[in-house]
Design a protein around this motif. Structure first.
Motif, PDB file in Angstrom:
ATOM      1  N   GLY A 286      52.027  -9.609   8.842  1.00 27.62           N
ATOM      2  CA  GLY A 286      51.590  -8.974  10.250  1.00 27.62           C
ATOM      3  C   GLY A 286      51.040 -10.290  11.096  1.00 27.62           C
ATOM      4  N   MET A 287      50.982 -10.387  12.428  1.00 32.09           N
ATOM      5  CA  MET A 287      50.508 -11.394  13.311  1.00 32.09           C
ATOM      6  C   MET A 287      49.156 -10.842  13.648  1.00 32.09           C
ATOM      7  SD  MET A 287      53.736 -12.673  15.454  1.00 32.09           S
ATOM      8  CE  MET A 287      54.418 -10.930  15.879  1.00 32.09           C
ATOM      9  N   PRO A 288      48.047 -11.646  13.411  1.00 29.39           N
ATOM     10  CA  PRO A 288      46.617 -10.978  13.834  1.00 29.39           C
ATOM     11  C   PRO A 288      46.533 -11.023  15.062  1.00 29.39           C
ATOM     12  CG  PRO A 288      46.364 -12.583  12.033  1.00 29.39           C
ATOM     13  CD  PRO A 288      47.867 -12.760  12.461  1.00 29.39           C
ATOM     14  N   PHE A 289      46.065  -9.661  15.622  1.00 26.55           N
ATOM     15  CA  PHE A 289      45.724  -9.466  17.130  1.00 26.55           C
ATOM     16  C   PHE A 289      44.631  -8.602  17.353  1.00 26.55           C
ATOM     17  CE2 PHE A 289      47.300  -7.030  20.949  1.00 26.55           C
ATOM     18  CZ  PHE A 289      46.786  -7.927  21.992  1.00 26.55           C
TER      19      PHE A 289
ATOM     20  N   PRO B  53      45.157  -4.231  18.068  1.00 31.14           N
ATOM     21  CA  PRO B  53      46.820  -3.566  17.384  1.00 31.14           C
ATOM     22  C   PRO B  53      46.628  -2.064  17.536  1.00 31.14           C
ATOM     23  CG  PRO B  53      44.963  -4.113  15.743  1.00 31.14           C
ATOM     24  CD  PRO B  53      44.372  -4.418  16.934  1.00 31.14           C
ATOM     25  N   SER B  54      47.183  -1.844  18.469  1.00 30.71           N
ATOM     26  CA  SER B  54      47.132  -0.276  19.349  1.00 30.71           C
ATOM     27  C   SER B  54      48.042   0.710  18.535  1.00 30.71           C
ATOM     28  CB  SER B  54      47.234  -0.108  20.798  1.00 30.71           C
ATOM     29  OG  SER B  54      48.738  -0.622  20.992  1.00 30.71           O
ATOM     30  N   ALA B  55      48.792   0.324  17.965  1.00 31.20           N
ATOM     31  CA  ALA B  55      49.629   1.104  17.073  1.00 31.20           C
ATOM     32  C   ALA B  55      49.306   1.345  15.701  1.00 31.20           C
ATOM     33  CB  ALA B  55      51.155   0.726  16.906  1.00 31.20           C
ATOM     34  N   ASP B  56      48.369   0.782  15.237  1.00 32.80           N
ATOM     35  CA  ASP B  56      47.926   0.461  13.880  1.00 32.80           C
ATOM     36  C   ASP B  56      46.650   1.360  13.648  1.00 32.80           C
ATOM     37  OD1 ASP B  56      49.688  -1.421  12.622  1.00 32.80           O
ATOM     38  OD2 ASP B  56      48.924  -2.730  13.921  1.00 32.80           O
TER      39      ASP B  56
ATOM     40  N   ALA C 120      42.226  -5.058   9.136  1.00 29.88           N
ATOM     41  CA  ALA C 120      42.561  -6.316   8.579  1.00 29.88           C
ATOM     42  C   ALA C 120      42.927  -7.481   9.711  1.00 29.88           C
ATOM     43  CB  ALA C 120      44.170  -5.842   7.634  1.00 29.88           C
ATOM     44  N   ALA C 121      43.138  -6.890  10.483  1.00 24.25           N
ATOM     45  CA  ALA C 121      43.459  -7.860  11.773  1.00 24.25           C
ATOM     46  C   ALA C 121      42.136  -8.511  12.248  1.00 24.25           C
ATOM     47  CB  ALA C 121      44.348  -7.180  12.898  1.00 24.25           C
ATOM     48  N   GLN C 122      41.143  -7.685  12.378  1.00 27.44           N
ATOM     49  CA  GLN C 122      39.751  -8.406  12.517  1.00 27.44           C
ATOM     50  C   GLN C 122      39.490  -9.410  11.551  1.00 27.44           C
ATOM     51  OE1 GLN C 122      39.434  -7.749  15.895  1.00 27.44           O
ATOM     52  NE2 GLN C 122      41.071  -6.116  15.453  1.00 27.44           N
ATOM     53  N   ARG C 123      39.226  -8.874  10.238  1.00 29.88           N
ATOM     54  CA  ARG C 123      39.033  -9.922   9.281  1.00 29.88           C
ATOM     55  C   ARG C 123      39.936 -11.291   9.364  1.00 29.88           C
ATOM     56  NH1 ARG C 123      39.405  -5.085   5.910  1.00 29.88           N
ATOM     57  NH2 ARG C 123      41.444  -5.745   5.117  1.00 29.88           N
ATOM     58  N   ALA C 124      41.150 -11.124   9.642  1.00 32.69           N
ATOM     59  CA  ALA C 124      42.116 -12.247   9.636  1.00 32.69           C
ATOM     60  C   ALA C 124      41.599 -13.028  10.669  1.00 32.69           C
ATOM     61  CB  ALA C 124      43.532 -11.818   9.778  1.00 32.69           C
TER      62      ALA C 124
ATOM     63  N   ILE D 225      59.467  -7.463  14.523  1.00 34.49           N
ATOM     64  CA  ILE D 225      59.135  -6.442  14.856  1.00 34.49           C
ATOM     65  C   ILE D 225      57.914  -6.397  16.016  1.00 34.49           C
ATOM     66  CG2 ILE D 225      58.522  -4.208  14.320  1.00 34.49           C
ATOM     67  CD1 ILE D 225      59.623  -4.675  11.626  1.00 34.49           C
ATOM     68  N   ILE D 226      58.408  -6.194  17.207  1.00 38.91           N
ATOM     69  CA  ILE D 226      57.174  -6.177  18.409  1.00 38.91           C
ATOM     70  C   ILE D 226      56.949  -4.900  18.568  1.00 38.91           C
ATOM     71  CG2 ILE D 226      56.504  -7.367  20.267  1.00 38.91           C
ATOM     72  CD1 ILE D 226      56.952  -9.406  18.152  1.00 38.91           C
ATOM     73  N   VAL D 227      55.984  -4.160  18.430  1.00 36.67           N
ATOM     74  CA  VAL D 227      55.809  -2.757  18.350  1.00 36.67           C
ATOM     75  C   VAL D 227      55.720  -2.321  19.730  1.00 36.67           C
ATOM     76  CG1 VAL D 227      55.138  -2.670  16.148  1.00 36.67           C
ATOM     77  CG2 VAL D 227      53.513  -2.873  17.690  1.00 36.67           C
ATOM     78  N   ASP D 228      55.100  -3.146  20.635  1.00 33.56           N
ATOM     79  CA  ASP D 228      54.691  -2.687  21.997  1.00 33.56           C
ATOM     80  C   ASP D 228      55.449  -3.280  22.973  1.00 33.56           C
ATOM     81  OD1 ASP D 228      53.852  -5.268  21.697  1.00 33.56           O
ATOM     82  OD2 ASP D 228      51.952  -5.010  22.964  1.00 33.56           O
TER      83      ASP D 228
END
Length: 274
Positions: free
Chosen positions: A51-54, A57-60, A67-71, A127-130
């Motif tokens: 996962g690329m941190p963002f 992450p609206s689909a998650d 996890a993204a916020q911790r990263a 995989i670019i979900v948006d």
């Protein structure tokens, strides 16, 4: 031949599905994240989604969002994500690695720069979900020229009218999101997954991977008996979170606990009857 194609062809010859794992790069920090990623192949992962941190992450669901916020809080960035891929490739030339996330970080990095750097690092797919199929040409074309597959998403609402658009230009594999909603939610029934995979396969020869809602070896085995790959993300990410202290530092043994759980999931996939 690409690593993804080679992997799926090899596993088809073994009459088994691929086991795909997802973790967020730099969660909870670079060193720990790299240690987990390095250990995933020996724990049974056939393909790794990183996962690329963002920030949004609206689909998650909550687990991967946190996890993204911790990263990000520990210094995660696209530069560090690609550095993690480079370090992984220095010791593992065979396991396919797919970057998963959102278009904003890719666009901010610069599409041409991103595809060139990702290919040089050893990325096999995106995989670019948006990013809908109608709007992904600006990434898909340079990615294809760089030898990177752009993997499309299908969902329970992707009917026979919509599927040809989703699959046109897709490569690597098709990621079937088994349930409507965000990651980490409820699981789909085996019958529903079976019907959906069969329908998708009438439109494409690409392998079909199924994710969202797989949390146990038994659920992984059920999916592996139907699809070409079973994807587990939130369950692994939640275990990482559970192994952190109040300062988001890893407790002793956390990495091994994550890899032990991964082995159990991998065993479920490998024991599935197809």
């Amino acid at each position: 031949m690409s690593r993804l194609k080679s992997c799926f062809e090899r596993l088809a010859g073994e009459n088994r599905a691929a086991f795909v794992t997802f973790v967020t790069a730099n969660d909870p920090d670079f060193g720990t994240s790299l240690e987990i990623v390095m250990g995933l192949p020996d724990a049974g992962a056939d393909i790794i989604e990183l996962g690329m941190p963002f920030t949004d992450p609206s689909a998650d669901g909550p687990a991967i969002d946190r996890a993204a916020q911790r990263a990000l809080a520990s210094g995660g960035s696209m530069i560090k994500t690609l550095e993690m891929v480079r370090r992984f490739r220095a010791v593992n030339a065979d396991t396919p690695l797919v970057l998963m996330g959102y278009f904003n970080p890719v666009y901010a990095y610069g599409i041409d720069r991103f595809t060139a750097d990702a290919a040089a690092a050893g990325v096999d797919g995106l995989i670019i979900v948006d990013l809908p199929p109608e709007e992904d040409e600006e990434l898909r074309v340079p990615a294809g020229k760089a030898g990177i597959d752009v993997i499309r998403l299908a969902t329970p609402t992707s009917d026979d009218t919509r599927l040809p658009t989703i699959l046109s230009g897709a490569s690597g594999f098709v990621y079937y999101v088994a349930v409507a909603g965000v990651t980490g939610g409820k699981s789909a029934t085996k019958d529903d997954i079976s019907a959906a995979v069969a329908r998708i396969k009438t439109h494409t020869d690409l392998p079909v991977a199924v994710g969202f809602g797989i949390r146990t070896p038994e659920q992984a085995a059920d999916v592996a008996s139907i699809a070409d790959a079973a994807v587990v993300g939130s369950a692994i990410v939640s275990l990482i979170e559970g192994g952190l202290d109040n300062d988001n530092k890893p407790k002793k043994g956390m990495t091994e606990d994550v890899l032990t759980f991964t082995r159990k999931l991998a065993d479920g996939v490998r024991k599935a009857k197809r």
